[in-house]
Each structure stands twice: as C-alpha cells, then as structure tokens.
Motif scaffolding. Structure first.
Motif, PDB file in Angstrom:
ATOM      1  N   THR A  22       2.577 -26.127 -50.030  1.00 13.66           N
ATOM      2  CA  THR A  22       1.367 -25.328 -49.826  1.00 13.66           C
ATOM      3  C   THR A  22       0.296 -26.069 -49.040  1.00 13.66           C
ATOM      4  N   ASP A  23       0.571 -27.328 -48.672  1.00 10.61           N
ATOM      5  CA  ASP A  23      -0.455 -28.111 -47.967  1.00 10.61           C
ATOM      6  C   ASP A  23      -0.645 -27.639 -46.528  1.00 10.61           C
ATOM      7  N   GLU A  24       0.360 -26.992 -45.973  1.00 10.28           N
ATOM      8  CA  GLU A  24       0.270 -26.442 -44.618  1.00 10.28           C
ATOM      9  C   GLU A  24       1.097 -25.159 -44.581  1.00 10.28           C
ATOM     10  N   LYS A  49       6.593 -26.288 -38.588  1.00  9.76           N
ATOM     11  CA  LYS A  49       6.823 -27.152 -39.747  1.00  9.76           C
ATOM     12  C   LYS A  49       6.238 -26.560 -41.029  1.00  9.76           C
ATOM     13  N   ALA A  50       5.202 -25.760 -40.898  1.00 11.11           N
ATOM     14  CA  ALA A  50       4.507 -25.197 -42.056  1.00 11.11           C
ATOM     15  C   ALA A  50       5.328 -24.117 -42.748  1.00 11.11           C
TER      16      ALA A  50
END
Length: 290
Positions: free
Chosen positions: A137-139, A164-165
């Motif tokens: 969930t960071d990106e 990448k997200a």
C-alpha cells in the motif's frame, strides 16, 4: 496560482464534495449529514438513488441531477448559484464524488472561478479494497474503469504491466471474467484480489493468482460493482535500468545518439530521465566536469 482558505468569506458560496456510503448506511458521517441538511442544493449523479438516502436520514433539501449527459448545462447553473453566495453539495451514487465521476469537471470549473471546494472525508471503495488486498500500500495507482473495446483495453493493460505500484481498477460484474482474462494475457499470472459488496452483509474478497481467480469465477456468480486490485511489477525498475548501469553518463548519451538517432540535446534529456537527474547535471558531467 490558486490559494484557497476554505472557511474564510470571499463573497462567494461553497461547493461541498460529500461522500456517501458504499453499501452500509452506518458509514454516513455526522458532518456529511449536517452538510446535506444545510446546503441550498444537492447535486446527485442519480436523483432516484440519492433520494432514498435522503429519505432515510429525513433530509428534504432541494435535489437536482448532475451526471455525464447533462453536466455541461448543469455546471453553469450550479456555478451561478455559488457565485451569488449559495452553497451546493455534490454526491455520487456511492463513495467519494469526482472519482471516476462527472463531479470532477464541476470541481475544476469551480477552482478556475476561485470558488471554494470543500471535500469531506468518507467512504471510498478503492482504498477499502486496497487495504483489504494484503498487497503493498506504500505506492499504488488508481485507474478506474478500463476501456470497453478490446484493443484499447489490451493497450492499457500492456502499459500498466510495467508499473511497479499496486494497481486498482473498478469493473462491472458483467465484465469481470473478461477483464481477468485480459489481465492474465497482458500482465501474467500475478496476485490479485476481487473485492465485492464491500461494507454489506455479503462482503467478499477473493484473493489469489489470476489463473486461480479466473477458475473460481467460472464456478461462482459475481454480483455488485467490483474492485480489482493487481500486484505491481516488482522488477520493472530493475529491468529498465540494467542495460545502462555499467555505462558512464557520456557513454549513455552516446548510446542514444548512435542507436536511436537522437540529437545530443534529446539524448541528454533521456539520460536525465533514466538516471533521475536534472538535464543541467547531465550537461555538467559531459561538458564541464569531463
């Protein structure tokens, strides 16, 4: 440049963006109820749907439609009311307005006219699905609804597969199976989650690899709007950078000039993008610090 002081008088009214429950009426906030009861007008995507919500909470304010097919004429009407000091709340059928929703156009127009836009926090299907997915969930990237046409859908998924997200999509239950097959074809057998009927009694999360989830959908019916959360491409950045990692900046620029027929200026710009540097730094490394 636009600086908004949301609760300072500026001679105009205010547009309130008011989230509504995505299924469970208990998720309606006290502030949202107070706002809907005190504004001069409520603009709704589907007035029949919203009227049920208003009836439940005994809200009798004036209600008008604001949707994809009438937003041009309605926008001017609503902005005129606010410019004269009136207050308007915009709501969608469920969740946060202006997310995959025509309310975004009204917000843009209001900002252009220096009208205050106050957004209330509240329910949002995409974020609920993301947190429940167990994926990073960071990106993350919220995409919304994919195009319906096959070629356009394939092209978008082909583009998204490099990201990448973690990726969040909205999808109709009638197109979920088809979309899953496209995901498997274009993006590979990644981890995904289907979130449906969130906050309701039949809330369901289906987690697994794409191929396993496809097999599950063949045996089970899907009802209600769905969120699809897709694992990002963890190797995307590494794959993109490996080929130039051993090159000097000058060699990197020369590669683009000789292999891609780029001008010196354009090659420096591309190198700056690859290495996440400024163009000035690339120029200095080649022409000043050589």
């Amino acid at each position: 440049m636009n600086i908004q002081m949301s609760f300072k008088e500026n001679g105009k009214g205010t547009i309130f963006v008011v989230p509504t429950p995505i299924g469970n009426l208990e998720d309606m906030t006290f502030r949202a109820l107070k706002t809907l009861k005190t504004v001069d007008m409520i603009a709704a995507e589907d007035t029949r749907h919203t009227q049920k919500l208003l009836n439940h909470f005994e809200i009798t304010n004036k209600l008008i439609s604001y949707h994809e097919h009438n937003k041009r004429e309605r926008t001017n009407q609503l902005l005129s009311i606010v410019e004269e000091g009136g207050t308007i709340a915009i709501v969608s059928d469920a969740g946060m307005p202006a997310i995959s929703d025509p309310g975004a156009d009204l917000v843009r127009e209001a900002i252009d006219k220096d009208i205050n836009v106050v957004v209330l926090p509240g329910a949002n299907a995409a974020l609920c699905a993301l947190v429940a997915s167990g994926l990073p969930t960071d990106e993350f990237l919220f995409y919304g609804f994919l195009p319906r046409k096959k070629q356009e859908k394939e092209a978008e998924l082909d583009r998204l597969k490099q990201i990448k997200a973690t990726i969040i999509l909205y999808e109709s239950p009638y197109r979920v199976k088809e979309t899953l097959r496209f995901i498997a074809k274009q993006m590979g057998n990644r981890h995904i989650i289907i979130a449906r009927e969130m906050t309701k009694i039949y809330e369901q999360f289906v987690r697994g690899k794409v191929e396993d989830v496809i097999a599950w959908t063949e045996e089970n019916d899907l009802k209600g709007e769905c969120c699809i959360v897709i694992e990002g491409n963890e190797t995307a950045e590494d794959n993109d950078s490996l080929w130039w990692a051993s090159l000097t900046i000058a060699e990197h620029v020369r590669h683009y000039e000789e292999n891609d027929n780029m001008t010196h200026k354009l090659a420096m710009k591309q190198v700056a993008t690859d290495r996440k540097m400024s163009r000035r730094e690339v120029y200095q490394q080649i022409h000043i610090n050589k």
